[in-house]
Design a protein around this motif. Structure first.
Motif, short mmCIF file in Angstrom:
data_model
loop_
_atom_site.label_atom_id
_atom_site.label_comp_id
_atom_site.label_asym_id
_atom_site.label_seq_id
_atom_site.Cartn_x
_atom_site.Cartn_y
_atom_site.Cartn_z
N UNK A 2 12.67 26.99 51.38
CA UNK A 2 13.98 27.56 51.66
C UNK A 2 13.90 28.79 52.55
N UNK A 3 12.70 29.36 52.68
CA UNK A 3 12.51 30.55 53.50
C UNK A 3 11.95 30.18 54.87
N UNK A 4 12.55 30.70 55.92
CA UNK A 4 11.99 30.51 57.25
C UNK A 4 10.84 31.50 57.46
N UNK A 5 10.02 31.23 58.46
CA UNK A 5 8.93 32.14 58.78
C UNK A 5 9.50 33.51 59.16
N UNK A 6 10.61 33.51 59.87
CA UNK A 6 11.23 34.77 60.27
C UNK A 6 11.68 35.57 59.04
N UNK A 7 12.24 34.88 58.05
CA UNK A 7 12.68 35.56 56.83
C UNK A 7 11.48 36.14 56.06
N UNK A 59 6.66 37.26 65.71
CA UNK A 59 5.47 37.08 66.54
C UNK A 59 4.30 37.91 65.99
N UNK A 60 4.57 39.15 65.63
CA UNK A 60 3.51 40.01 65.09
C UNK A 60 3.01 39.46 63.76
N UNK A 61 3.94 39.00 62.92
CA UNK A 61 3.56 38.42 61.63
C UNK A 61 2.68 37.19 61.83
N UNK A 62 3.05 36.33 62.78
CA UNK A 62 2.28 35.11 63.04
C UNK A 62 0.86 35.45 63.51
N UNK A 63 0.74 36.43 64.40
CA UNK A 63 -0.59 36.84 64.87
C UNK A 63 -1.42 37.42 63.74
N UNK A 105 1.32 30.54 60.22
CA UNK A 105 2.14 30.28 59.04
C UNK A 105 2.68 28.84 59.01
N UNK A 106 3.11 28.32 60.17
CA UNK A 106 3.61 26.95 60.23
C UNK A 106 2.52 25.95 59.87
N UNK A 107 1.31 26.16 60.38
CA UNK A 107 0.21 25.24 60.09
C UNK A 107 -0.18 25.30 58.61
N UNK A 108 -0.16 26.49 58.03
CA UNK A 108 -0.46 26.62 56.61
C UNK A 108 0.57 25.86 55.79
#
Length: 303
Positions: A251-256, A267-271, A281-284
């Motif tokens: 229910x949570x997006x990566x941005x959230x 972007x910073x969180x993904x790096x 995060x998407x691959x995990x």
């Protein structure tokens, strides 16, 4: 994969009359709660001693092989799943955070045990052969007390649990005593407690060192001695763990999630996540979905 990871309470799992404590042999417990092989959380303390079985179990996305006389401990909020092979048995104990409150004056009593600090590597312990009979005796005594209505029965359960905790804690204490002083170990414990309370706002080792009245270099030395990583890495490990726990909630997006964890942008969180976890995060999240689907398929074929 469910959209939100389920959180179980004792009253939903308990087969017994006490709402704050549940003690059982593991095989019948597992037979009743087959759905617990999927990732889930508890709002209570949870421990299992394996006596037989194979396969794996995951705590906070760390995988451990199942083997006889392995015991693991979990605190409320950790993510957990199983993938067993063949018959599995042992003992399971669940108890609420308030179970000891009326028995002990110290509200922080459980936190002094290393296996209840939320650090996964401290919470899975192989019982040395010389004390295996003693540990098994405690579990058998706990089972017996939980099945009777004797006077002071629950207090006896509490007393037996404390003896069990101290016995197990001494194993890890003996291992750590050769690495560093008990004073340094106490500092590490306090550092971990501060991280747990502040990881969303304090990110730098010097901020924690200041609260501990230490120099950053000394704090870093202690972490490397006891954990094999820098103090900054200890902080980052906790942030990544929280990110993983939130990523299994679809229910949570990566941005959230990035916002929840106080990152400036996605972007910073993904790096940050990829550098620490080796995947985005998407691959995990996609890997976890596939893993759950495989586990569901295996369970379906068995049933």
């Amino acid at each position: 994969m469910k959209k939100d990871i389920p959180v179980y309470s004792i009253d939903k799992l308990s087969l017994f009359k006490q709402k704050d404590i549940q003690i059982s042999r593991f095989a019948p417990y597992l037979a009743v709660h087959k759905n617990l092989h999927l990732a889930h959380k508890h709002d209570f303390y949870h421990l299992i001693l394996f006596l037989e079985g194979g396969g794996t179990h995951d705590i906070d996305f760390h995988t451990f092989p199942v083997r006889p006389y392995q015991i693991y401990f979990m605190i409320p909020g950790q993510v957990h799943s199983w993938s067993f092979e063949g018959p599995v048995d042992g003992y399971v104990i669940n108890f609420s955070g308030s179970f000891f409150h009326s028995f002990l004056a110290r509200a922080d009593f459980l936190s002094q045990f290393s296996f209840f600090n939320g650090i996964v590597d401290d919470s899975v312990i192989d019982i040395p052969e010389e004390i295996q009979p003693k540990v098994k005796h405690y579990f058998e005594a706990l089972l017996k007390e939980s099945d009777t209505d004797s006077t002071f029965g629950l207090d006896m359960v509490r007393a037996l649990l404390i003896q069990l905790f101290i016995t197990i804690h001494r194993i890890s204490d003996a291992e750590k005593s050769g690495k560093t002083s008990l004073h340094n170990y106490a500092i590490l414990k306090n550092f971990q407690k501060l991280i747990e309370a502040n990881y969303n706002t304090l990110r730098l080792p010097k901020e924690y060192a200041e609260k501990l009245f230490l120099t950053p270099n000394y704090l870093n030395t202690i972490c490397r001695q006891l954990m094999g990583v820098s103090s900054g890495e200890v902080i980052r490990i906790r942030i990544v763990m929280e990110a993983k726990r939130q990523l299994v909630n679809l229910d949570l997006t990566v941005a959230e999630i990035a916002y929840n964890l106080n990152f400036e942008d996605t972007s910073y969180f993904t790096k940050f996540f990829k550098k620490q976890a080796g995947v985005t995060p998407k691959e995990f999240r996609e890997a976890e979905i596939k893993r759950v689907n495989r586990a569901n398929s295996r369970l379906g074929s068995i049933t």
